[in-house]
Scaffold this motif. Structure first.
Motif, PDB file in Angstrom:
ATOM      1  N   LEU A 122       0.910  -1.297  -0.082  1.00 33.81           N
ATOM      2  CA  LEU A 122      -0.035  -0.016   0.088  1.00 33.81           C
ATOM      3  C   LEU A 122       0.829   1.167   0.070  1.00 33.81           C
ATOM      4  CD1 LEU A 122      -2.687   1.235   0.016  1.00 33.81           C
ATOM      5  CD2 LEU A 122      -2.494   1.004   2.691  1.00 33.81           C
ATOM      6  N   VAL A 123       0.811   2.115  -1.075  1.00 29.15           N
ATOM      7  CA  VAL A 123       1.374   3.275  -0.994  1.00 29.15           C
ATOM      8  C   VAL A 123       0.650   4.592  -1.246  1.00 29.15           C
ATOM      9  CG1 VAL A 123       3.567   2.230  -1.965  1.00 29.15           C
ATOM     10  CG2 VAL A 123       1.834   3.014  -3.470  1.00 29.15           C
ATOM     11  N   ASN A 124       1.113   5.473  -1.191  1.00 30.45           N
ATOM     12  CA  ASN A 124       0.287   6.877  -1.314  1.00 30.45           C
ATOM     13  C   ASN A 124       0.349   7.699  -2.599  1.00 30.45           C
ATOM     14  OD1 ASN A 124       2.751   8.028  -0.865  1.00 30.45           O
ATOM     15  ND2 ASN A 124       1.966   9.492   0.820  1.00 30.45           N
ATOM     16  N   SER A 125       1.331   7.279  -3.621  1.00 29.21           N
ATOM     17  CA  SER A 125       1.533   7.697  -4.719  1.00 29.21           C
ATOM     18  C   SER A 125       1.948   6.872  -6.030  1.00 29.21           C
ATOM     19  CB  SER A 125       2.387   9.156  -4.614  1.00 29.21           C
ATOM     20  OG  SER A 125       3.549   8.727  -4.471  1.00 29.21           O
ATOM     21  N   HIS A 126       1.550   7.451  -7.285  1.00 30.19           N
ATOM     22  CA  HIS A 126       2.117   6.598  -8.271  1.00 30.19           C
ATOM     23  C   HIS A 126       3.688   6.822  -8.296  1.00 30.19           C
ATOM     24  CE1 HIS A 126      -1.656   5.220  -9.650  1.00 30.19           C
ATOM     25  NE2 HIS A 126      -2.195   6.561  -9.616  1.00 30.19           N
ATOM     26  N   ALA A 127       4.166   8.004  -7.795  1.00 26.21           N
ATOM     27  CA  ALA A 127       5.713   8.017  -7.772  1.00 26.21           C
ATOM     28  C   ALA A 127       6.213   7.130  -6.980  1.00 26.21           C
ATOM     29  CB  ALA A 127       6.084   9.489  -7.322  1.00 26.21           C
ATOM     30  N   VAL A 128       5.685   6.666  -5.723  1.00 22.93           N
ATOM     31  CA  VAL A 128       6.345   5.778  -4.735  1.00 22.93           C
ATOM     32  C   VAL A 128       6.000   4.318  -5.256  1.00 22.93           C
ATOM     33  CG1 VAL A 128       5.933   4.737  -2.513  1.00 22.93           C
ATOM     34  CG2 VAL A 128       5.914   7.134  -2.967  1.00 22.93           C
ATOM     35  N   GLU A 129       5.006   4.168  -6.207  1.00 21.94           N
ATOM     36  CA  GLU A 129       4.748   2.877  -6.756  1.00 21.94           C
ATOM     37  C   GLU A 129       5.697   2.482  -7.887  1.00 21.94           C
ATOM     38  OE1 GLU A 129       0.899   0.873  -9.395  1.00 21.94           O
ATOM     39  OE2 GLU A 129       1.258   3.179  -9.424  1.00 21.94           O
ATOM     40  N   GLU A 130       6.184   3.579  -8.656  1.00 25.13           N
ATOM     41  CA  GLU A 130       6.987   3.222  -9.610  1.00 25.13           C
ATOM     42  C   GLU A 130       8.344   3.027  -8.967  1.00 25.13           C
ATOM     43  OE1 GLU A 130       6.835   6.601 -12.146  1.00 25.13           O
ATOM     44  OE2 GLU A 130       4.715   6.212 -12.880  1.00 25.13           O
TER      45      GLU A 130
END
Length: 245
Positions: free
Chosen positions: A8-16
């Motif tokens: 679980l992450v809070n942004s697509h930047a962290v996801e990438e």
């Protein structure tokens, strides 16, 4: 990674970033942004702010909420502010955040740039929003961001935003729609963006209105709580299916 069902992450930047750096399959990553109590954005500005910090009423205030860490690149904003002062000698720079070990370095930089009389270091505050309400422009000049709560708070408080061109910031700011985007490390461009917002009240008004609507739509904590509830409900279901197999 092998035994983890979901990330679980809070942004697509962290996801990438975790997908690339830790080889996490995209199917395991769920993005849910930070939720905010929207009623906080309707609070009043800090009473007595101008007299307490020696800032004349009506003076333009360029503000940043950021700890004095290298990644935040507050020195870029200070260099930009020196350029802003050439056109707006009545402007002030307000820096809210933990000063830490770099405070002396930044005080020296302010003196070297000739801006020390127009800079206020407020330190770490429990609730910066009442101070933020006094900002003419809110700045984020970091070289890296996940999903900036500060930018969301600027937007929610009706403060026009200038932010650096990072992955996380681009998730919040659409250039010339919800704020202005500036290249990382470019003090001249940062100063130009700040001055543009002061010169163009129509642009300011449009950005503020669109940004506030975006925050209301995307970051209402009630909506985000429901997203978390669905996430954990699905996770429990996945775990039960895994156990049965």
């Amino acid at each position: 990674t092998l035994f983890t069902h979901r990330y679980l992450v809070n942004s697509h930047a962290v996801e990438e970033n975790i997908s690339r750096a830790e080889w996490v399959p995209a199917r395991k990553i769920v993005v849910i942004p930070n939720g905010h109590d929207l009623s906080r954005f309707d609070g009043l500005p800090r009473e007595g702010f101008h007299s307490r910090y020696g800032i004349p009423e009506g003076a333009p205030i360029i503000g940043i909420v950021a700890n004095l860490r290298p990644v935040k690149r507050v020195h870029d904003l200070m260099a930009a502010f020196a350029l802003v002062l050439k056109e707006r000698s009545d402007a002030f720079l307000v820096i809210v955040g933990h000063t830490g070990e770099m405070f002396g370095e930044y005080k020296t930089l302010a003196a070297n740039l000739g801006i020390e009389h127009n800079v206020r270091f407020l330190g770490l505050l429990d609730d910066p929003l009442p101070i933020m309400k006094h900002f003419s422009v809110g700045v984020n000049c970091s070289e890296s961001e996940g999903l900036s709560n500060t930018i969301i708070e600027y937007m929610g408080c009706g403060v026009p935003v200038v932010a650096t061109d990072t992955e996380g910031n681009r998730e919040l700011i659409v250039h010339e729609q919800t704020g202005l985007i500036s290249p990382v490390g470019d003090a001249q461009d940062l100063a130009a963006a700040i001055l543009r917002l002061h010169r163009d009240p129509d642009l300011r008004g449009r950005l503020v209105s669109t940004a506030r609507a975006s925050v209301t739509k995307r970051f209402d904590e009630k909506m985000v709580v429901r997203q978390h509830e669905r996430f954990y409900s699905d996770l429990v279901g996945t775990a039960r299916r895994f156990q049965h197999h």
